[in-house]
Motif scaffolding. Structure first.
Motif, PDB file in Angstrom:
ATOM      1  N   LYS A 179       0.818  -1.218   0.000  1.00 41.97           N
ATOM      2  CA  LYS A 179       0.000   0.000   0.000  1.00 41.97           C
ATOM      3  C   LYS A 179       0.845   1.258   0.000  1.00 41.97           C
ATOM      4  O   LYS A 179       0.461   2.274  -0.570  1.00 41.97           O
ATOM      5  CB  LYS A 179      -0.931  -0.001   1.213  1.00 41.97           C
ATOM      6  CG  LYS A 179      -2.086  -0.981   1.079  1.00 41.97           C
ATOM      7  CD  LYS A 179      -3.045  -0.815   2.245  1.00 41.97           C
ATOM      8  CE  LYS A 179      -4.236  -1.752   2.095  1.00 41.97           C
ATOM      9  NZ  LYS A 179      -5.201  -1.629   3.205  1.00 41.97           N
ATOM     10  N   SER A 180       1.990   1.210   0.664  1.00 36.49           N
ATOM     11  CA  SER A 180       2.839   2.397   0.752  1.00 36.49           C
ATOM     12  C   SER A 180       3.365   2.853  -0.611  1.00 36.49           C
ATOM     13  O   SER A 180       3.725   4.015  -0.791  1.00 36.49           O
ATOM     14  CB  SER A 180       4.014   2.121   1.693  1.00 36.49           C
ATOM     15  OG  SER A 180       4.771   1.026   1.217  1.00 36.49           O
ATOM     16  N   ASP A 181       3.417   1.924  -1.568  1.00 37.34           N
ATOM     17  CA  ASP A 181       3.937   2.256  -2.911  1.00 37.34           C
ATOM     18  C   ASP A 181       2.831   2.435  -3.943  1.00 37.34           C
ATOM     19  O   ASP A 181       3.111   2.805  -5.093  1.00 37.34           O
ATOM     20  CB  ASP A 181       4.890   1.154  -3.404  1.00 37.34           C
ATOM     21  CG  ASP A 181       6.058   0.949  -2.464  1.00 37.34           C
ATOM     22  OD1 ASP A 181       6.094  -0.080  -1.783  1.00 37.34           O
ATOM     23  OD2 ASP A 181       6.917   1.845  -2.407  1.00 37.34           O
ATOM     24  N   LEU A 182       1.572   2.175  -3.535  1.00 40.86           N
ATOM     25  CA  LEU A 182       0.487   2.078  -4.500  1.00 40.86           C
ATOM     26  C   LEU A 182       0.245   3.381  -5.248  1.00 40.86           C
ATOM     27  O   LEU A 182       0.229   3.421  -6.482  1.00 40.86           O
ATOM     28  CB  LEU A 182      -0.788   1.629  -3.786  1.00 40.86           C
ATOM     29  CG  LEU A 182      -1.994   1.343  -4.695  1.00 40.86           C
ATOM     30  CD1 LEU A 182      -1.670   0.247  -5.685  1.00 40.86           C
ATOM     31  CD2 LEU A 182      -3.200   0.955  -3.849  1.00 40.86           C
ATOM     32  N   ASN A 183       0.047   4.490  -4.507  1.00 39.65           N
ATOM     33  CA  ASN A 183      -0.295   5.755  -5.163  1.00 39.65           C
ATOM     34  C   ASN A 183       0.832   6.256  -6.076  1.00 39.65           C
ATOM     35  O   ASN A 183       0.598   6.665  -7.222  1.00 39.65           O
ATOM     36  CB  ASN A 183      -0.623   6.817  -4.109  1.00 39.65           C
ATOM     37  CG  ASN A 183      -1.997   6.598  -3.504  1.00 39.65           C
ATOM     38  OD1 ASN A 183      -2.870   6.012  -4.151  1.00 39.65           O
ATOM     39  ND2 ASN A 183      -2.177   7.042  -2.276  1.00 39.65           N
ATOM     40  N   GLN A 242     -12.940   1.174  -1.373  1.00 39.81           N
ATOM     41  CA  GLN A 242     -11.533   0.906  -1.641  1.00 39.81           C
ATOM     42  C   GLN A 242     -11.375   0.087  -2.934  1.00 39.81           C
ATOM     43  O   GLN A 242     -10.471   0.331  -3.737  1.00 39.81           O
ATOM     44  CB  GLN A 242     -10.914   0.132  -0.466  1.00 39.81           C
ATOM     45  CG  GLN A 242     -10.791   0.949   0.819  1.00 39.81           C
ATOM     46  CD  GLN A 242      -9.856   2.137   0.658  1.00 39.81           C
ATOM     47  OE1 GLN A 242     -10.313   3.261   0.478  1.00 39.81           O
ATOM     48  NE2 GLN A 242      -8.568   1.895   0.692  1.00 39.81           N
ATOM     49  N   GLU A 243     -12.272  -0.853  -3.107  1.00 40.20           N
ATOM     50  CA  GLU A 243     -12.213  -1.678  -4.316  1.00 40.20           C
ATOM     51  C   GLU A 243     -12.536  -0.842  -5.568  1.00 40.20           C
ATOM     52  O   GLU A 243     -11.937  -1.034  -6.633  1.00 40.20           O
ATOM     53  CB  GLU A 243     -13.186  -2.848  -4.179  1.00 40.20           C
ATOM     54  CG  GLU A 243     -12.762  -3.848  -3.096  1.00 40.20           C
ATOM     55  CD  GLU A 243     -13.832  -4.878  -2.798  1.00 40.20           C
ATOM     56  OE1 GLU A 243     -14.984  -4.687  -3.251  1.00 40.20           O
ATOM     57  OE2 GLU A 243     -13.530  -5.867  -2.098  1.00 40.20           O
ATOM     58  N   LYS A 249      -8.061   3.120 -10.685  1.00 42.35           N
ATOM     59  CA  LYS A 249      -6.652   3.253 -11.030  1.00 42.35           C
ATOM     60  C   LYS A 249      -6.256   2.367 -12.221  1.00 42.35           C
ATOM     61  O   LYS A 249      -5.228   2.618 -12.869  1.00 42.35           O
ATOM     62  CB  LYS A 249      -5.785   2.909  -9.812  1.00 42.35           C
ATOM     63  CG  LYS A 249      -5.939   3.918  -8.678  1.00 42.35           C
ATOM     64  CD  LYS A 249      -5.233   3.461  -7.414  1.00 42.35           C
ATOM     65  CE  LYS A 249      -5.458   4.450  -6.280  1.00 42.35           C
ATOM     66  NZ  LYS A 249      -4.841   3.998  -5.018  1.00 42.35           N
ATOM     67  N   GLU A 250      -7.039   1.342 -12.503  1.00 44.68           N
ATOM     68  CA  GLU A 250      -6.733   0.438 -13.596  1.00 44.68           C
ATOM     69  C   GLU A 250      -7.244   0.974 -14.943  1.00 44.68           C
ATOM     70  O   GLU A 250      -6.892   0.463 -16.005  1.00 44.68           O
ATOM     71  CB  GLU A 250      -7.348  -0.942 -13.328  1.00 44.68           C
ATOM     72  CG  GLU A 250      -6.793  -1.657 -12.114  1.00 44.68           C
ATOM     73  CD  GLU A 250      -5.333  -1.990 -12.252  1.00 44.68           C
ATOM     74  OE1 GLU A 250      -4.867  -2.156 -13.401  1.00 44.68           O
ATOM     75  OE2 GLU A 250      -4.633  -2.067 -11.224  1.00 44.68           O
ATOM     76  N   ILE A 251      -8.121   1.987 -14.904  1.00 42.02           N
ATOM     77  CA  ILE A 251      -8.701   2.549 -16.134  1.00 42.02           C
ATOM     78  C   ILE A 251      -7.793   3.663 -16.644  1.00 42.02           C
ATOM     79  O   ILE A 251      -7.250   4.453 -15.867  1.00 42.02           O
ATOM     80  CB  ILE A 251     -10.119   3.088 -15.871  1.00 42.02           C
ATOM     81  CG1 ILE A 251     -11.023   1.965 -15.360  1.00 42.02           C
ATOM     82  CG2 ILE A 251     -10.721   3.719 -17.129  1.00 42.02           C
ATOM     83  CD1 ILE A 251     -12.390   2.446 -14.912  1.00 42.02           C
ATOM     84  N   GLY A 252      -7.637   3.748 -17.954  1.00 43.32           N
ATOM     85  CA  GLY A 252      -6.778   4.753 -18.567  1.00 43.32           C
ATOM     86  C   GLY A 252      -7.357   6.153 -18.486  1.00 43.32           C
ATOM     87  O   GLY A 252      -8.435   6.374 -17.935  1.00 43.32           O
TER      88      GLY A 252
END
Length: 606
Positions: A179-183, A242-243, A249-252
Motif C-alpha cells: 500500500k505504501s507504494d500504490l499511489n 476501496q475496491e 486506477k486500472e482505467i486509462g
C-alpha cells in the motif's frame, strides 16, 4: 487506416472492474454464523477446526471471531456458576486464609490449539502475501521502464501500440503491491501512459475512442460510488469504496475536458463515505473516553484503600468483596482504544496485585502472632475465673467488663482453642453477674421501705410554698435535702425516676429564691451529684470529675491570658474603661476557678 485498425484492437476486457452494483449495496448473508450458537462446545471446536483446515485462511475471520465469542461467553458463565457453588460450600474459619478457587473450562486446551493453528496459518498467509506484493512491485516497476522505452521505439505505430497493449495486459495481470507504494506507482504509470499517447500523435479519432471508452468505465464506477455513499453499513461501504478506487486506477485517462468533472463526481461520493466513517469513529472515540474514565475511577477507588484501617480479618474479607465487585464492574464497562486499554488494565492489575500482596502479608503476620494472642486470652480467662466468686460487687463488675474489652482487643488466635477459652470466659462472667443480680434483688427488698418513705416524703416536698423569707426558705429546702439523704437508697429500678422528680422540685424551688447565685449553684450541683451516687453510677462520677478537670484547665488558661493582657494597660489610668473591664473579668474568672476547685474536691471525697 493503420491507426484505425490499431484502435479496433482495444478490447473491453482490458479494464478490470471488480465490483458489481449488487456487491456494492447488498451485504453477503452468512448462515454459518447464525448456526454456531446452536452447536455444543465440542461440535463448535470441530466445526472451526474443519474451517481452519479447509477454507481460505484470509476469508474466515468473522467465523473465528463468532466462535471465540460463543466459547468464552460459555466459559465465563460456567466459571461464575462454579464460583458461586464453591463459595456456598465454604465455611469461614477464623485465622485461616480462604481456600483458592481453581477452575478450567472443559475443552479449553482443544479450543486454544485450534486458535493457535489459525494464527500460525494466518500469519504464514500474510507473510507470503507480503513477499508476493514485493515481487509484484518489482514487476510493475520493470513494466514502467518498458513503457518508458516505447517513446524511443523505432517501429511502426501499429507494432508500438500492440506492444503498449501487451504492457497493459501484463500490468493488469500482476497482483497487489504494498500500500505504501500504490499511489506513487499508479501516478508514475499513468504519467508515462499519457506521455505515450502524446508521443504517438495518433489521430484524434483513435484517442477519442480510447478516452470515450475510459469515460464510460469511470462514469460506471461513479454510479456505483453514489450507491455506496448511501450504504448504512460503514465497514462494508468503506471496503467496497476501496475496491472501486482500485478499479479506477486500472482505467486509462479520459479527455482533458472530462477529467476534472468525472474525478470531482467520484471524489464527492468518496468524501461522503469518509465523512460518515470519520463521524462514526469520532463518536466512538467519545464513548471510549467515557469508558476509560470509568475504568480509571475504579482504579482510583482501589488506590484510596486505607490499609492502616485493615487491622482485622473481617475488614480484609469485606475489602476483598469490594475488590471483587469492582472487578465485575470493570467487565461491564464498554470498549476503549488499544492504548487506553493497555494503560488502564496495567494500572488495574498492579493495584490488585498490590492489594493481594498486602493481604497475604497480613495473614502471614496474623498467623505468626496467634500463639502470643492465645496466651493473652488464656491469662484473661484465668483472671476472670479467679473473680467469678468475688463479693466485691462494684469493683469486680468493672474488672470483668474490662477483661471482656481486653479480649476483643487481644487479636485473633487459633479458632478451636480460642472458642474454648471464650466459653470459659463467658461462663465465669455469667456466674459473677448472676450472683450480682441476686445480691441486687436482696438489696432491693431491703430498700423497698425506703422507697415508700421517699414517695410519701415527696408529697410534703411538693406542698412547699415560698414564704418570702429567703433565709427561712433556704433552711427548709436544705432540710428537705438532708432528710432525703437520711432515708437511704431505693431499689435500682426506681432510682432514676424518684431521684429525678426530687431534684426537679428542689431546683425549681431554688430558682424562685432571691439568694447568692454561687451558693445556689453549689447546692444544686451537690444535689445532682448525690442523685448520681444514689443511682450507683460510678462511671458517671468519673465523667463529672473529668469534665471538671477540663473546665479547670480551660479556666486557668483564660485567667493567664487576661493577666497577660493587663500588662498592655501599664500606662493607663485607673478609671480607663477597658482597664476596668479587664480587671472585672479577672475577678470573675478567679471566682469561677475557685468554684471549680471546690467542686472537684467534693467529687474526690465521694
Amino acid at each position: 487506416m493503420e491507426e484505425t485498425n490499431v484502435t479496433n484492437q482495444v478490447e473491453d476486457k482490458e479494464t478490470i472492474v471488480k465490483i458489481t452494483p449488487e456487491q456494492a449495496t447488498v451485504p453477503v448473508a452468512n448462515t454459518e454464523l447464525e448456526n454456531y450458537i446452536k452447536l455444543d462446545t465440542e461440535e463448535l471446536i470441530d466445526t472451526v477446526k474443519s474451517l481452519v483446515d479447509t477454507a481460505p485462511i484470509q476469508s474466515i475471520k468473522a467465523q473465528i471471531d463468532e466462535a471465540k465469542k460463543i466459547f468464552y461467553d460459555r466459559s465465563n458463565t460456567t466459571y461464575k456458576d462454579a464460583l458461586e457453588k464453591f463459595k456456598a460450600t465454604q465455611v469461614e474459619v477464623e485465622g485461616e486464609e480462604p481456600e483458592n478457587f481453581e477452575f478450567i473450562y472443559p475443552n479449553t486446551d482443544a479450543f486454544k490449539a485450534v486458535m493457535d493453528t489459525y494464527k500460525k496459518r494466518r500469519n504464514a498467509f500474510y507473510s507470503e502475501q507480503e513477499k508476493e506484493m514485493s515481487k509484484n512491485l518489482k514487476i510493475k516497476l520493470d513494466l514502467i521502464e518498458e513503457l518508458k522505452g516505447l517513446v524511443n521505439a523505432e517501429e511502426k505505430i501499429k507494432v508500438t501500440f500492440e506492444h503498449f497493449k501487451d504492457i497493459q495486459i501484463r500490468w493488469k495481470a500482476v497482483g497487489q503491491v504494498p500500500k505504501s507504494d500504490l499511489n506513487n506507482l499508479w501516478q508514475t504509470y499513468h504519467h508515462h501512459v499519457e506521455k505515450f499517447f502524446d508521443f504517438l500523435r495518433i489521430n484524434n479519432d483513435l484517442r477519442d475512442i480510447e478516452f470515450k471508452r475510459n469515460l464510460e468505465l469511470k462514469n460506471a464506477l461513479c454510479d456505483k460510488a453514489d450507491i455506496v455513499a448511501q450504504e448504512d453499513n460503514l465497514d462494508a461501504a468503506f471496503t467496497v469504496l476501496q475496491e472501486l478506487h482500485d478499479a479506477w486506477k486500472e482505467i486509462g485517462p479520459v479527455g482533458r475536458n472530462d477529467r476534472e468533472t468525472v474525478w470531482e463526481r467520484f471524489q464527492a461520493a468518496t468524501k461522503i463515505v469518509h465523512k460518515k466513517r470519520n463521524d462514526f469513529y469520532e463518536k466512538r472515540k467519545e464513548s471510549f473516553q467515557d469508558n476509560f474514565n470509568a475504568k480509571i475511577l475504579i482504579c482510583d477507588q482501589i488506590k484510596a484503600i486505607d490499609y492502616a484501617e485493615l487491622t482485622h480479618h473481617n475488614k480484609w474479607q469485606k475489602q476483598s468483596e469490594i475488590i471483587n465487585n469492582l472487578r465485575e464492574d470493570w467487565k461491564k464497562i464498554g470498549p476503549i482504544s488499544r492504548e487506553q486499554n493497555e494503560e488502564s488494565w496495567s494500572l488495574f492489575i498492579d493495584l490488585t496485585k498490590d492489594f493481594n500482596s498486602k493481604k497475604n502479608d497480613f495473614y502471614r503476620a496474623l498467623k505468626s502472632g496467634q500463639k502470643e494472642n492465645l496466651a493473652i486470652k488464656l491469662a484473661l480467662v484465668e483472671k476472670a475465673e479467679a473473680l467469678a466468686d468475688s463479693n466485691d460487687w462494684a469493683e469486680t463488675a468493672n474488672a470483668l467488663k474490662k477483661l471482656q474489652s481486653d479480649w476483643k482487643k487481644s487479636g485473633m488466635a487459633p479458632k478451636k482453642e480460642a472458642d474454648a477459652l471464650w466459653i470459659r470466659l463467658r461462663t465465669a462472667c455469667n456466674s459473677f453477674f448472676e450472683n450480682l443480680k441476686k445480691q441486687n434483688e436482696e438489696k432491693d427488698k431491703e430498700f423497698k421501705g425506703n422507697l415508700e418513705l421517699k414517695q410519701s416524703f415527696l408529697k410534703e416536698v411538693e406542698s412547699f410554698k415560698n414564704s418570702g423569707d429567703t433565709i427561712a426558705d433556704v433552711q427548709t429546702i436544705k432540710g428537705f435535702i438532708n432528710s432525703w439523704k437520711e432515708m437511704g437508697r431505693v431499689p435500682g429500678k426506681n432510682v432514676k425516676a424518684i431521684e429525678g422528680t426530687f431534684r426537679t422540685l428542689i431546683d425549681g424551688y431554688f430558682d424562685q429564691l432571691d439568694m447568692d447565685k454561687a451558693e445556689k449553684r453549689d447546692i444544686q450541683f451537690k444535689t445532682r451529684i448525690e442523685a448520681i451516687v444514689a443511682e450507683g453510677e460510678g462511671n458517671k462520677l468519673k465523667d463529672e470529675l473529668f469534665k471538671m478537670q477540663q473546665t479547670s484547665k480551660k479556666c486557668k488558661e483564660e485567667l493567664t491570658l487576661l493577666e497577660n493582657n493587663i500588662s498592655f494597660f501599664k500606662n493607663a489610668k485607673d478609671d480607663n474603661p477597658l482597664l476596668k473591664e479587664v480587671r472585672k473579668n479577672i475577678e470573675r474568672q478567679k471566682e469561677k476557678f475557685e468554684e471549680i476547685k471546690s467542686r472537684m474536691t467534693y467529687l474526690k471525697s465521694l
